[in-house]
Design an enzyme around this catalytic site. Sequence first.
Site, PDB file in Angstrom:
ATOM      1  CE  LYS A 194      -2.430   2.700   3.208  1.00 54.21           C
ATOM      2  NZ  LYS A 194      -2.113   3.871   2.459  1.00 54.21           N
TER       3      LYS A 194
ATOM      4  CD  GLU B 165       8.501  13.637  12.365  1.00 56.05           C
ATOM      5  OE1 GLU B 165       9.431  13.226  11.674  1.00 56.05           O
ATOM      6  OE2 GLU B 165       7.496  12.952  12.650  1.00 56.05           O
TER       7      GLU B 165
END
Length: 1017
Positions: free
Chosen positions: A686, A897
Site C-alpha cells: 500500500k 515533529e
Amino acid sequence: MRSLQTEIEQRGARIFELVDRHPEPLFSKAGFYQRLMALSMRDERFKVQMFRFVDVLPSLRRSGDIVQHLDEYFTDMRNGFAPLVRTGVRTAKIMPWISGQLLRWNVSGMAHQFIAGKNPDDVMKTLRKRHEQKIGFTVDLLGEAVVSEKETDEYAARCLELLEHLARETDGWSDPLDGGAGLFPVVNLSVKISALYSQMNPADPADAIAHLAPKLRPILRRAKELGAFINFDMESFSDKNITLDLFKTLFTETEFRDWPHAGIVIQAYLRDAEKDLVDLIDWGRARRTRFTVRLVKGAYWDYEKIKSTQNGWSIPVYLQKPESDANFESLSRVLLENESIVTAAFGSHNVRSIAHAQALADELGIDRTRFEFQLLYGMAGPVKRALVEMGYRVREYCPVGELLPGMSYLVRRLLENTSNEGFLRAKFSENASDEILLRDPSELLRENRNGVLPRSTVMTTMITTSLQDRHLALGGSLDTPAGDSYENAPLTNFALPENHEKMRAALREMRTRLGREYPLVINGEKLSTGKTIASINPSSPDEIVGAVTEAGILEAERAVQAARDALEKWRWTPFEERAQLLKRAAAIMDRRRFELSALEVFEVGKPWTEADGDIREAIDFCLFYAQQVRRFGRPRLTQQVPGEESYYHYWPRGVAFVIAPWNFPLAILCGMTTAALVTGNTVIMKPAEQSAVCGAMLMEIFEEAGVPPGVLNYLPGKGSQMGAHLVDHKDVDLIAFTGSREVGLRIWESAGITRPGQRELKRVICEMGGKNAVIIDSDADLDEAIIDSIYSAFGYQGQKCSALSRLIVLEENYDRVLERLLSAAASLRVGNPEEPGMTVGPVIDKTAYERILNYIEIGKSEATLAFQHQNVPPKGYFIPPTIFVDVKPDMRIAREEIFGPVLSVLKARNLDEALKLANGTDYALTAGFFSRSPANIERAKAEIEAGNVYINRSCTGAVVGRHPFGGFKMSGGGTKAGGEDYLLQFVVPRVVTENITRHGFAPEEAPLYRDEFRVRS
Ligand SMILES: Cc1cc2nc3c(=O)[nH]c(=O)nc-3n(C[C@H](O)[C@H](O)[C@H](O)COP(=O)(O)OP(=O)(O)OC[C@H]3O[C@@H](n4cnc5c(N)ncnc54)[C@H](O)[C@@H]3O)c2cc1C
C-alpha cells in the site's frame, strides 16, 4: 637531429645544475614546518593528526583550547614527537597563554610559507621583491568556501579592491623580459569561480552562469580599463563545465570579445582535459582573439577520488601519476602547436614537465618570450630562479588572505608536498637521481603495462611503503576490513551534461503521461473499483499526475486471499530465484531511472538530485537484500558434534502488509517490499495516497521482472479504512510500516491484539519520525557546519524523517553561526523542482501546507522568528524556509515533529548542556555533531541517543549497506533498513536436529551448510 627525450634530458640537467646551487628551504632540516613535514612523510598517522590540528588551529581563540587540542591530537602517538608534546602539554597547562601563542605563531609561520600576504598591502612587499628578481605575479584572493550570496558579494568586492590596489602599486613596472608586454600584463588576478556563487549546482549550469556573469562583468570591465589580466582558476570536477562555459560565454560578449587578457586553467589529471582544451581552442579560433591557458596537473586529486568513489561515479582523474604527467606533456604539445591563438602558461614545479615544454617549444620554433612558466608562492624557489637565469618568463601564484579562509589552500599544499608521488618531495627530500626524475612518463607507463615495474609509478617504487605498513600505521588492525563487499549503485552525476539532457527529456516525456489511470493489481489481475484517488503535483496543485483505483475492504479481502494462496508456492521457491527477481527489478529501475526520477519530481516535488537519490536507494535495496539473503538462505550447522546434526534456518512469516510513506516514494516502498519478498513472504503493498503513481510504477517493474501472481499485490487506498482493516486482519502475519508516530503507534497497539483464527503473533516493523538535532561545537569548521546544516534542514523541504529540526549551537560560536546560517538560508533557491538545481520545492499537499504554516504561527508565539525566506512562488504548496531562535527545549516547536522547512536554533552553554538538549526528546532517529576536538567527538559518538549519529557531515542521506538506517525510542522499533540484520525481522528461525547415528556409527563430519529444506510436490 637529436630526439626530444635527449633535448629534455639536456635541459633538465641544466635546470638541476642551477637548482642544486641553491638549497630548497621547504625540505631543509631546520625549522618548525620542515620538521613537521619530515615526520609527516615518515608517519602517516602523524600526518593525518597534524593536518587536522593545523586545520582547527586558526579557529581556536583561547590559548587553553589550543593546548587542549594539542593534547587530544598527539599525546597518544607512538613516535618521536609524542614525548615532546607530552612535556609541552604539561608545561603548557601551567602557562597556556605562552604555549598557545607560540604554537599559533609557528603555524602561522608555516602558512606564510605559502600565503604571500595577509592583505593587499602586505602582499605588495612580496611582489616588489619578486619584481626585482624578474618574477611576475598572479594574485589569488583566499576564501573559497562561501555559504551565502552575502559572502560572494563580499568576495567580488574584495577582488575589485585588490585589482585597484595592484594597479596603483605597480604603476610604472615594466615587463621582466622586456618584450612580451602585449601578451603578459603586469597585473594578473586569479579568481575562484566557486567563491562568486553560493548556490552553484552542477545540474543547473544556466542558473550558475546567470548568477556568475553579473558578478564577474564589473571585475572584467575594470581589469580591461586598468590593462590587467584575469585568470579563471579551475576547481573541482563538478564545477569544471560551468567554469568553461562561463569563460566562453563572457568572452564572447561584444564587450570582451576583443580583449586578449583572459585566461583559464586546464587540469591534465582529468581524463577529459584534451577534449576540453581542443574545444577551447576551437572556440578561441572562432572568437579570433588570443587567450591564455594555464596548464596544470590539478590540485584536487585526493578529493576527486574520494567523492567519486563515495558516489559510485567513474573517477574523472587518472589514477597513475605518470598518466597525469604524460597527459601534461601531450597537452603542452596541443597548446604550443596552437600558439597562434592561445598563449601557454605551464603551471608546474616538475623539472621534467618544464624541460619538456622548453624542448618542445624549441622544436616548434616558438620563442621563449611567447609563453611562461607559473609556479606557486613558497614552492620550488630554486626552480624559479633557474628558469629566470635561463631567460624564461616566470610568474608566481601568490595567494593573499588570512589564515582561516586560507586553510583549505594550505592543506592542499601540505598534501602535495608530503605526497609520495610528488616531484618536489622526490627531488628535495628523497634526493632521487636526475635520471629517474627526468624519465619519460609515457615510457614508464609502457613499462608499467608490461609489468616491468611492480607498482604504479616510479615515485611509489622509490618511496616504498607497503600497504600493510600504511594500514597499521593508520591505527588499523590486520583483521578483515570493516564493511562487506556490497558495492552501491551509483548516483547520477549531474556534472555530466548528457545526464541533464536525459533528465530534461524524461521530464518532457513524463509531462505527456500525466493524468493517466492506474488499476489495482491483485493476484496478477488489473482491477478497477470505479473509485479513484487523484495524485496531484504539489508545485502546481491543479495538475493531476495520475489517478489510481482506490481499494476498499472488498479488495483488501481479495488481496489477502491472493497473498495467502500464493504463499504456499512462493515460500518454497529457492531463495536464489527470489534474489534473482530482485536483481531483475533493479536492472529495470536502472534502465528507467530518469523516467522514475521525473515522476518523483512531478508527484512528490523532489528536486532532481533528491529524486535520483531515491531511485538509487530503491536499486540498492533490491541488490543489497538479494545479497543478504544469500548469507543466511541456506541452513547452517549449529555445532560440529559427532552423531548429530542441527541446522539453523529461516522460514518466512507469511503474508506481509507493507505501508509506505510518500517522502521516499520508491525507495522505502521498495525496501520494505523486497525485504519481505526475498525472504519468502507474499506482499500486499500500500503506497501513500500522495505517491500512489510511484507505487503503480513499482508494481509495473515487478511484473516486468516476473513476480508470480498473488506474490505481490498493489493496493492503494485509505489508510484509515482499508489500511486499518488489513492491520487487524487475522491472515496478515507481518506489518512493515514507515510513517508518522501517530499512525505507527496505532498500528503497533492494534497489531498486538490477537484476533480469532489468527495463527501467528503479528510482527510489526515500525519506523517513525524524528526531532533530529545537530550540535555545532565551539571549534567546528563553520564552512562545513553551515552548508551541511542548511542542507539537512531544508533539503527536500525538511520532509525527511532524518531532517535536522533542532540546531544546537555552543554559546561561544552562537553569533558567528547565526549570522552565516541566516544569510545561507536567505540564499537558498526555492521553486518548482522541475527546474534543475532547486534546493527547496513544495511540501507534499494542502494538509501538510496548513499544518506547517500553523507550526510557524506557534513558533512565532513561542520563540523569535529570525528568518523567513522572501522569495517563494505564489502558486503551489511552497513554504518559505523559516528559522526560529531563542527556542527553549520545552516549546512545541522544539518537541514536535513538523516535517517541513522549519528550523529551531537552541543555544547551549557547554557540551554537557548541548548533549542533554539533543537527547531530551521522545525520538532517537538521526543526530549530527560538528567538532574538531577528538575528545568531544568521542563523547558525542558514545552519548548521543540516535539510531544514526553523523559526525562532521549532514544528518540526512543514509546509503544502503553503508549507513543502515532506523531509530529507537519513539522513532521506531529499532530495526535498521539497509542493514545486515534487517531481513531477520521478516522471518522466523527454525532448527532441525537429526540423530545421524545408526548402531553406533555416524559420519565423521556434517557439512557446514546444506541445501534448503524443500517440500517435494
Ligand atoms: C601557478 C599555478 C597555478 C595553479 N592553479 C591551479 C588551478 O587553478 N587548479 C588546480 O586544480 N590546480 C592548480 N595548480 C596546482 C597544481 O595543479 C599543483 O600544484 C600541481 O598539480 C603540482 O604538480 P607539479 O607538476 O608541480 O608536480 P608533480 O609532483 O609532478 O605532480 C603532482 C600532481 O600529480 C597528480 N597526481 C598525483 N598523484 C597522482 C596519481 N596517483 N595519479 C594521477 N595523478 C596524480 C596531481 O595532480 C598532483 O598534484 C596550480 C599550480 C601552479 C604552479
